[in-house]
Design an enzyme around this catalytic site. Structure first.
Site, short mmCIF file in Angstrom:
data_model
loop_
_atom_site.label_atom_id
_atom_site.label_comp_id
_atom_site.label_asym_id
_atom_site.label_seq_id
_atom_site.Cartn_x
_atom_site.Cartn_y
_atom_site.Cartn_z
N GLY A 1 0.83 -1.19 0.00
CA GLY A 1 0.00 0.00 0.00
C GLY A 1 0.86 1.25 0.00
O GLY A 1 2.06 1.20 0.31
N CYS A 2 0.26 2.38 -0.33
CA CYS A 2 1.03 3.63 -0.42
C CYS A 2 1.49 4.11 0.95
O CYS A 2 2.68 4.39 1.16
CB CYS A 2 0.23 4.70 -1.14
SG CYS A 2 -1.45 4.97 -0.49
N TYR A 3 0.56 4.21 1.90
CA TYR A 3 0.96 4.61 3.26
C TYR A 3 1.97 3.63 3.86
O TYR A 3 2.98 4.04 4.44
CB TYR A 3 -0.26 4.70 4.17
CG TYR A 3 -1.22 5.82 3.89
CD1 TYR A 3 -0.82 7.16 3.98
CD2 TYR A 3 -2.56 5.56 3.59
CE1 TYR A 3 -1.72 8.20 3.76
CE2 TYR A 3 -3.46 6.59 3.37
CZ TYR A 3 -3.04 7.90 3.45
OH TYR A 3 -3.93 8.92 3.23
#
Length: 316
Positions: A114-116
């Protein structure tokens, strides 16, 4: 040799970004179904005949697609959260560990981070591994992303508001207020922490780019923890890595502000250590493009590794 690639879910935000990065390449051939993309049998054929498949689907749809793959030679990259903590899938953050790149290369099942979590894991994993942050330490992460991270519905909401006579409905919106965000399991597992992180995500009124921040009190860390030791651990962990940058302490100390959009269009995550030595506090900040290293760029990097190609091909 030309490799065939099928993107299942190419019409979504991540899928479109991946397609844009791949379609100009001469070493790859995209399998495009066009109007037949909703045809189950056409999808099944593509899923089983491609050299590599990239799934850009919601979790349940991704699981369904995986169940349709009978050809054990097909390499799969899943961009959903469905398999990010599954022990049978390799986590697709090549820079995360010394053996991660090789694990990705030898696997047929890779879960795209995921990005976070990409920003958070990049900051925290080396510090836990070095013993600077105890594995049982309660860790907080604050982050803000552009609205593209929310997919088509959120993009439409913000951009429709911009096109109207009034201002957008909001400049900044916190969410994940139940403290049960779907990214928490992977953020916890892949850093080596023993208890769930306290994650406070937000979205800003801009399209893409993100900042992921971890505040730390030095007194609560292992004895001898300092601004310098934290920076040194990060610098050592990513020495020689093309897509992870650790900014020099002096350069970070000279900054008076930091913008989330500075790395848009790249596959880079940039790490900063901001410290108050007298006050004993540190702010760790990761900057990245949520659609680049946080999604589509990472998928292309993983694809290149899995196919035995230069991992930077088609990326910047």
């Amino acid at each position: 040799m030309t490799h065939t690639i099928y993107i299942d879910g190419e019409a979504g935000t991540t899928g479109l970004e991946i397609r844009e990065r791949l379609e100009a390449r001469t070493d790859l051939q995209l399998m495009l179904l066009g109007d037949r993309r909703r045809d189950v049998e056409a999808r099944r054929e593509a899923l089983n005949s491609a050299d590599a498949v990239i799934l850009c689907l919601p979790d349940d749809a991704a699981k369904e697609a995986v169940s349709m793959i009978e050809n054990d030679k097909v390499r799969v990259i899943d961009a959903s959260t469905a398999y990010r903590v599954d022990p049978n899938w390799v986590y697709g953050f090549a820079e995360m560990d010394a053996g991660q790149r090789e694990a990705i290369a030898s696997s047929t099942r890779v879960s795209n981070p995921g990005c976070y979590p990409t920003g958070f894991i990049a900051l925290m994993r080396p510090l836990v591994a070095a013993g600077i942050v105890p594995a049982d330490h309660p860790v907080t992460v604050n982050a803000v992303s552009g609205y593209s991270g929310g997919g088509k519905q959120m993009i439409a909401e913000f951009e429709a508001a911009k096109e109207s006579e009034g201002a957008a409905s909001t400049a900044f919106r916190g969410y994940g207020l139940s403290l049960k965000h779907k990214h928490v399991p992977e953020m916890t597992k892949h850093t080596g922490l023993q208890q769930p992180v306290l994650f406070s995500p937000a979205v800003g009124n801009y399209r893409q780019g993100m900042l992921v921040e971890v505040p730390l009190h030095l007194v609560s860390l292992s004895q001898g923890a300092s601004v310098e030791s934290i920076h040194a651990a990060l610098a050592a962990a990513y020495e020689g890595q093309r897509f992870v940058e650790v900014v020099d302490l002096a350069a970070s100390e000279a900054m008076t502000g930091i913008e989330p959009e500075a790395l848009n269009g790249t596959n880079t995550v940039r790490l900063h250590v901001f410290g108050d030595r007298n006050g004993g506090q540190v702010r760790l900040v990761a900057m990245l493009d949520n659609l680049g290293k946080g999604a589509s760029g990472a998928a292309v990097q993983n694809l290149n590794i899995m196919l035995g190609l230069d991992e930077a091909t088609g990326l910047r």
